[in-house]
Design a protein around this motif. Structure first.
Motif, PDB file in Angstrom:
ATOM      1  N   VAL A   7      11.233   6.534  74.005  1.00  0.00           N
ATOM      2  CA  VAL A   7      11.791   7.081  72.723  1.00  0.00           C
ATOM      3  C   VAL A   7      12.100   5.920  71.777  1.00  0.00           C
ATOM      4  O   VAL A   7      12.724   5.025  71.868  1.00  0.00           O
ATOM      5  CB  VAL A   7      13.205   8.015  72.946  1.00  0.00           C
ATOM      6  N   VAL A   8      11.043   6.153  70.815  1.00  0.00           N
ATOM      7  CA  VAL A   8      11.194   5.198  69.566  1.00  0.00           C
ATOM      8  C   VAL A   8      11.253   5.741  68.280  1.00  0.00           C
ATOM      9  O   VAL A   8      11.019   7.035  67.824  1.00  0.00           O
ATOM     10  CB  VAL A   8       9.973   4.557  69.592  1.00  0.00           C
ATOM     11  N   LEU A   9      11.704   4.931  67.254  1.00  0.00           N
ATOM     12  CA  LEU A   9      11.972   5.305  65.893  1.00  0.00           C
ATOM     13  C   LEU A   9      10.998   4.590  64.996  1.00  0.00           C
ATOM     14  O   LEU A   9      10.917   3.509  65.045  1.00  0.00           O
ATOM     15  CB  LEU A   9      13.692   4.953  65.739  1.00  0.00           C
ATOM     16  N   ARG A  13       9.550   6.386  58.274  1.00  0.00           N
ATOM     17  CA  ARG A  13      10.071   7.709  58.018  1.00  0.00           C
ATOM     18  C   ARG A  13      11.561   8.276  57.998  1.00  0.00           C
ATOM     19  O   ARG A  13      11.837   9.208  57.339  1.00  0.00           O
ATOM     20  CB  ARG A  13       9.322   8.668  59.181  1.00  0.00           C
ATOM     21  N   CYS A  14      12.254   7.178  58.637  1.00  0.00           N
ATOM     22  CA  CYS A  14      13.774   7.546  58.711  1.00  0.00           C
ATOM     23  C   CYS A  14      14.347   7.542  57.213  1.00  0.00           C
ATOM     24  O   CYS A  14      14.197   6.614  56.476  1.00  0.00           O
ATOM     25  CB  CYS A  14      14.302   6.359  59.595  1.00  0.00           C
ATOM     26  N   ARG A  15      15.151   8.626  57.172  1.00  0.00           N
ATOM     27  CA  ARG A  15      15.946   8.683  55.721  1.00  0.00           C
ATOM     28  C   ARG A  15      17.440   8.665  55.848  1.00  0.00           C
ATOM     29  O   ARG A  15      18.160   8.804  54.739  1.00  0.00           O
ATOM     30  CB  ARG A  15      15.486  10.016  54.973  1.00  0.00           C
ATOM     31  N   LYS A  35      19.365   3.746  57.388  1.00  0.00           N
ATOM     32  CA  LYS A  35      18.287   3.451  58.511  1.00  0.00           C
ATOM     33  C   LYS A  35      18.932   3.832  59.830  1.00  0.00           C
ATOM     34  O   LYS A  35      20.108   3.340  59.870  1.00  0.00           O
ATOM     35  CB  LYS A  35      17.540   2.307  58.530  1.00  0.00           C
ATOM     36  N   ALA A  36      18.340   4.797  60.707  1.00  0.00           N
ATOM     37  CA  ALA A  36      18.932   4.717  62.036  1.00  0.00           C
ATOM     38  C   ALA A  36      18.440   3.711  63.040  1.00  0.00           C
ATOM     39  O   ALA A  36      17.307   3.202  62.754  1.00  0.00           O
ATOM     40  CB  ALA A  36      18.290   6.231  62.564  1.00  0.00           C
ATOM     41  N   LYS A  56      10.552  13.713  61.434  1.00  0.00           N
ATOM     42  CA  LYS A  56       9.812  13.433  62.224  1.00  0.00           C
ATOM     43  C   LYS A  56       9.589  11.877  62.553  1.00  0.00           C
ATOM     44  O   LYS A  56       8.657  11.375  62.754  1.00  0.00           O
ATOM     45  CB  LYS A  56       8.110  13.633  62.071  1.00  0.00           C
ATOM     46  N   ALA A  57      10.897  11.122  62.392  1.00  0.00           N
ATOM     47  CA  ALA A  57      10.936   9.826  62.446  1.00  0.00           C
ATOM     48  C   ALA A  57      10.989   9.176  63.702  1.00  0.00           C
ATOM     49  O   ALA A  57      10.955   7.989  64.103  1.00  0.00           O
ATOM     50  CB  ALA A  57      12.053   9.147  61.769  1.00  0.00           C
ATOM     51  N   ILE A  58      11.363   9.965  64.787  1.00  0.00           N
ATOM     52  CA  ILE A  58      11.561   9.946  66.265  1.00  0.00           C
ATOM     53  C   ILE A  58      10.473  10.527  67.060  1.00  0.00           C
ATOM     54  O   ILE A  58      10.344  11.621  67.132  1.00  0.00           O
ATOM     55  CB  ILE A  58      13.130  10.165  66.721  1.00  0.00           C
ATOM     56  N   LYS A  59       9.921   9.748  68.035  1.00  0.00           N
ATOM     57  CA  LYS A  59       8.904  10.230  68.898  1.00  0.00           C
ATOM     58  C   LYS A  59       9.015   9.658  70.052  1.00  0.00           C
ATOM     59  O   LYS A  59       9.775   8.751  70.477  1.00  0.00           O
ATOM     60  CB  LYS A  59       7.429  10.098  68.141  1.00  0.00           C
ATOM     61  N   SER A  60       8.264  10.045  71.053  1.00  0.00           N
ATOM     62  CA  SER A  60       8.127   9.568  72.481  1.00  0.00           C
ATOM     63  C   SER A  60       6.766   9.316  72.806  1.00  0.00           C
ATOM     64  O   SER A  60       5.887  10.106  72.533  1.00  0.00           O
ATOM     65  CB  SER A  60       8.708  10.637  73.418  1.00  0.00           C
TER      66      SER A  60
END
Length: 429
Positions: A7-9, A13-15, A35-36, A56-60
């Protein structure tokens, strides 16, 4: 060994909206400076944050299939959930033959290793009777294992001793490949094909073995796309399947319990339901169950985030694939696979010591979960301090108490922001 998560960020894209921190079951996310960030030692790869992130800032992500080129000989370890992704599939061997067309030299089914583990567990029950510590918790879901270490360390001694089926499959597959090819172990690439991000991380950093036994893990969705054409163009289907119905049943929640062939088994799916069940065990409210099968994903592995098919449709297909198969094709013997069934690390003392320090510090915090320290709760802040990620001085209430000691009663509030000052009593004329 540092944890490299699936799981990556994506910072771009992160707000900083904080949606992710509210849903994380282990409080692994911090939002600072809009930022997360994901704390790797707290993340359990459950994927909750992926589902709720509006940007959609976090995906795997799994390993790239190009990694097959790094090895002279490659072995595929397909998880049984892979078979459930194809419409109108009536023969597992079609998938296994397809894998041999896309760059693998050998296939070794994880379902077969699951049967060996089921037989081992069943024999343990027959030989030793009911476990001394009940209920025993399945060790087959890496997310649940990390969850227990993070939030329920007192339950570590409830976890079954067996390694993951894909780890057992990797050990046996590499041994067979060495004997068949005469190649050195480092020339043989052993890759699992997995339905979830948690198993990609588990392939990189084992929770039960001193060193990982896999060279990587590919997402089901990536392999699925590569398989469609080769499977359709097969001229002949060679027999490669070595697993029975019990091994395939592990793909869905309840399959491992059924394979144990014993009463007193409870199967739970979904991370929220798993957490509630663990809380009940911790409170001693589930005395009648002997075994718990806990799956973080809905419906078990068929509901993993790397799959392409609806989990309920996948479970229906699984039942169809199991029809006509023998119950099992693998038997457990003390002279054979038993030597590869390894007990998990016994680091309960270290986990408990850390938890006790966290609880001691948390008991001295105000419990308001105000977030002024940058952590989502007082418990998360206490853990940050114990692990060296934060200082006690980051808690504004701790600072106020220390300043009061120095300045005398009532002399510290003037240094604090208005929302954190003590309420003054109203004076009536």
């Amino acid at each position: 060994m540092s944890m490299r998560h699936s799981v990556v960020l994506d910072d771009r894209r992160c707000r900083g909206c904080t949606s992710c921190i509210k849903c994380c079951p282990t409080e692994a996310i911090r939002v600072r400076g809009r930022k997360a960030t994901i704390l790797p030692d707290r993340c359990i790869d459950c994927g909750n944050c992926i589902r709720v992130c509006p940007h959609k800032a976090i995906k795997s992500v799994g390993d790239a299939l190009e990694r097959l080129k790094e090895f002279s000989y490659c072995v595929a370890l397909p998880e049984p959930a892979l078979y459930t992704q194809f419409q109108h599939l009536d023969d597992v061997d079609i998938v296994l033959n397809g894998l041999l067309k896309i760059g693998f030299h050998k296939v070794w089914e994880v379902a077969r290793a699951a049967e060996l583990i089921s037989a081992f567990e069943h024999e343990c029950v027959l030989r030793r009777g009911r476990p001394a510590v009940t209920p025993q918790i399945s060790s087959s879901c890496p997310t649940v294992m990390r969850l227990i270490r993070m939030r329920f360390p007192k339950l570590i001694n409830h976890v079954a001793c067996t390694i993951l089926p894909m780890e057992l499959a990797a050990i046996l597959a590499r041994r067979e490949a060495e004997a068949e090819t005469g190649l050195a172990p480092e020339q043989i690439g052993v890759f699992a094909i997995v339905p979830c991000s948690s198993k990609v991380t588990a392939a990189r950093v084992s929770q039960g073995l001193r060193e990982p036994v896999l060279d990587g893990a590919f997402a089901v969705r990536d392999v699925y796309l590569r398989l469609l054409t080769p499977m359709r163009e097969l001229e002949r289907v060679e027999p490669h399947s070595t697993a029975g119905a019990l091994g395939l049943s592990w793909a869905a929640c309840g399959g491992e319990s059924a394979a144990r062939a014993s009463e007193g088994c409870v199967a739970v799916d979904g991370i929220e339901n798993v957490i509630r069940m663990l809380e009940e065990i911790e409170d001693g409210r589930l005395p009648e169950a002997d075994f718990l099968e806990l799956s973080a994903c809905t419906q078990g592995c068929v509901g993993g985030c790397f799959n392409v098919e609806n989990p309920y449709a996948a479970k229906m297909r699984l039942r169809g694939l199991m029809k006509g198969l023998p119950e099992t094709r693998s038997s457990f013997t003390l002279q054979g696979p038993a030597q590869e069934i390894v007990r998990r690390d016994k680091d309960r003392e270290a986990a408990m010591a850390k938890q006790l320090r966290i609880q001691a510090l948390e008991s001295h915090l105000p419990g308001l979960h105000c977030g002024s320290c940058g952590a989502p709760s007082c418990h998360a802040f206490a853990e940050d301090v114990v692990l060296g990620r934060a200082s006690e001085d980051d808690c504004i209430f701790k600072v106020r108490a220390r300043m009061r000691d120095m300045a005398g009663e009532g002399g510290a509030d003037e240094y604090l922001p208005a929302p954190f000052r003590r309420q003054q009593p109203l004076h009536h004329d």
